[in-house]
Design an enzyme around this catalytic site. Structure first.
Site, mmCIF file in Angstrom:
data_model
loop_
_atom_site.group_PDB
_atom_site.id
_atom_site.type_symbol
_atom_site.label_atom_id
_atom_site.label_comp_id
_atom_site.label_asym_id
_atom_site.label_seq_id
_atom_site.Cartn_x
_atom_site.Cartn_y
_atom_site.Cartn_z
ATOM 1 N N ASP A 165 0.858 -1.183 0.000
ATOM 2 C CA ASP A 165 0.000 0.000 0.000
ATOM 3 C C ASP A 165 0.893 1.231 0.000
ATOM 4 O OD1 ASP A 165 -2.691 1.341 0.363
ATOM 5 O OD2 ASP A 165 -1.679 2.063 2.181
ATOM 6 N N GLU A 217 -1.916 -1.459 -5.787
ATOM 7 C CA GLU A 217 -3.187 -0.866 -6.163
ATOM 8 C C GLU A 217 -3.030 -0.106 -7.475
ATOM 9 O OE1 GLU A 217 -6.791 1.711 -4.035
ATOM 10 O OE2 GLU A 217 -4.814 1.569 -3.098
ATOM 11 N N CYS A 237 -12.614 -4.563 6.571
ATOM 12 C CA CYS A 237 -11.965 -5.228 7.700
ATOM 13 C C CYS A 237 -11.312 -6.512 7.202
ATOM 14 C CB CYS A 237 -12.984 -5.534 8.799
ATOM 15 S SG CYS A 237 -12.293 -6.491 10.174
ATOM 16 N N CYS A 272 -12.978 -9.717 9.409
ATOM 17 C CA CYS A 272 -14.333 -10.252 9.230
ATOM 18 C C CYS A 272 -14.960 -9.896 7.894
ATOM 19 C CB CYS A 272 -15.240 -9.780 10.362
ATOM 20 S SG CYS A 272 -15.598 -7.998 10.324
ATOM 21 N N CYS A 331 -13.148 -2.124 14.099
ATOM 22 C CA CYS A 331 -14.295 -2.735 13.423
ATOM 23 C C CYS A 331 -15.326 -3.190 14.455
ATOM 24 C CB CYS A 331 -13.820 -3.915 12.572
ATOM 25 S SG CYS A 331 -15.145 -4.779 11.693
ATOM 26 N N CYS A 360 -16.351 -6.020 14.832
ATOM 27 C CA CYS A 360 -15.951 -7.332 15.360
ATOM 28 C C CYS A 360 -14.956 -7.200 16.499
ATOM 29 C CB CYS A 360 -15.390 -8.207 14.251
ATOM 30 S SG CYS A 360 -13.791 -7.639 13.599
ATOM 31 N N ASP A 404 -3.184 1.630 7.098
ATOM 32 C CA ASP A 404 -2.332 1.247 5.982
ATOM 33 C C ASP A 404 -2.014 -0.244 5.984
ATOM 34 O OD1 ASP A 404 -2.306 3.904 5.191
ATOM 35 O OD2 ASP A 404 -0.520 4.369 6.377
#
Length: 398
Positions: free
Chosen positions: A189, A274, A327, A330, A346, A348, A355
């Site tokens: 990333d 990306e 996430c 999950c 999150c 969860c 990052d």
């Protein structure tokens, strides 16, 4: 390991004598003149609905040399002039193939000063390079040796805006071989605070080369701005000083990226990045300077060609894939994720570094495409979907 027969350009700095510098400067001017005249001739023919190819422009060059006005074209080596016509032909081929815009005229002040010599126009023996129309070899600073047994097929001489002279020798490098295959993969990333964040959790600091020399660059540019445009010698001197600062920034940035990409390619079999549209991102006036200094496009270019050299694979994930909001534990997508949020929790219960989480999601999406292939629409609102990805370098058969 299999030899890939890669052609590489080895670039060196050299220090010409006054006579060599004068000869090369004349050659640069003649190359630019021939290119512009051939482009004008082809443009005029295009307006009449006719097509002019390389052979016709080569015949025109012969006629131009016979005229009194352009007789000076015969004083330099003919090979760089012919190469300029070939480059123009390639430019038109790319234009007609809709891969580039219509060719533009070369500017005396802004265009790159360079000349290309093929094997008939130079002699390379015992580590000494002598160009056509020159009696002495170039004084090259051999920062590294050419591969053993390698012979240059093309030599390109250039001078940058800072006044430095470079020679680039294209030759086949037998030392480039495919690395042993491994099962390692990494998601990458890119960012501004940290240049790269890897799915392993490693963060590579952004060196910000432009920011380190910003004060020096601003001073040089202010002094250049104060020079009157008609003040030839003083303005040229100020322009070279500003160009030297730019060259220092560029050299340090490129050196850092080379070391970084070589390390990543050697350590990993699959690299997932990306698919960013940097040309659109730099339109953001607040981030344009920082994004340009990070050189994400150059990083990707280096990563791709080195992966092709060494038998690695680079996968680019669709830019719309919500790598930061998803996430990695999950699969739930956060509703919003402003840029200032660097950590988030999150539902969860998992707390994510923004990052690192994005890098992990990129890796998962990249590994999915190696198994399932591309063509799946990017995940938008529901967890469990797959991201659209595309493979940039061809996979090698085992």
């Amino acid at each position: 390991m299999v030899t890939t027969h890669v052609k590489r350009a080895f670039k060196y700095r050299f220090y010409p004598t006054d006579a060599q510098a004068a000869e090369l400067s004349r050659t640069f001017g003649c190359v630019r003149k021939v290119y512009n005249m051939a482009l004008a001739a082809r443009t005029e023919a295009w307006t009449r609905g006719e097509r002019v190819n390389y052979n016709q422009t080569s015949a025109l060059l012969t006629l131009w040399k016979k005229t009194e006005e352009l007789a000076y074209l015969s004083e330099v080596s003919s090979v760089p002039l012919q190469q300029a016509l070939r480059h123009l032909q390639v430019a038109f081929t790319n234009f007609f193939g809709k891969r580039a815009k219509y060719p533009r005229f070369k500017s005396r002040k802004k265009s790159r000063r360079s000349a290309e010599y093929t094997t008939s126009a130079f002699r390379y023996r015992d580590g000494k390079l002598t160009l056509a129309k020159m009696s002495e070899p170039l004084d090259i600073a051999w920062s590294r040796h050419l591969p053993e047994g390698a012979a240059p097929s093309t030599v390109t001489v250039s001078q940058d805006a800072a006044g430095r002279w470079f020679v680039s020798m294209l030759c086949e490098d037998p030392t480039v071989v495919a690395l042993p295959a491994t099962d390692t993969a990494v998601g990458i990333d890119v960012g501004l605070t940290h240049l790269l964040t890897l799915s392993s959790g490693e963060k590579i600091t952004n060196p910000r080369h432009e920011r380190k020399d910003r004060a020096r660059l601003a001073l040089a540019q202010r002094r250049l701005a104060r020079k009157a445009k008609g003040d030839g010698a003083n303005r040229a001197k100020a322009r070279r000083k500003a160009a030297k600062v730019h060259a220092r920034i560029t050299d340090r940035r490129r050196d850092h990226l080379h070391k970084l990409t070589t390390r990543l390619v050697r350590e990993n079999q699959t690299l997932v990045i990306e698919d960013l549209t940097v040309r659109n991102m730099v339109k953001n006036r607040s981030l344009a300077r920082a994004i340009s200094d990070a050189a994400w496009s150059e990083f990707r270019s280096m990563l791709e060609y080195k992966a092709a050299w060494y038998g690695r694979e680079v996968i680019a994930v669709d830019r719309w894939f919500p790598s930061s909001k998803l996430c990695s534990n999950c699969g739930t997508i956060a509703s919003t994720m402003p840029l200032h949020v660097r950590e988030w929790t999150c539902d969860c219960g998992t707390t994510h570094d923004r990052d690192v989480n994005a890098a992990k999601n990129l890796l998962a999406a990249g590994l999915a495409v190696t198994v399932c292939g591309a063509g799946v629409r990017p995940q938008r609102s529901s967890p469990g979907g797959q991201s659209a990805t595309k493979q940039k370098t061809p996979r090698r058969e085992p």
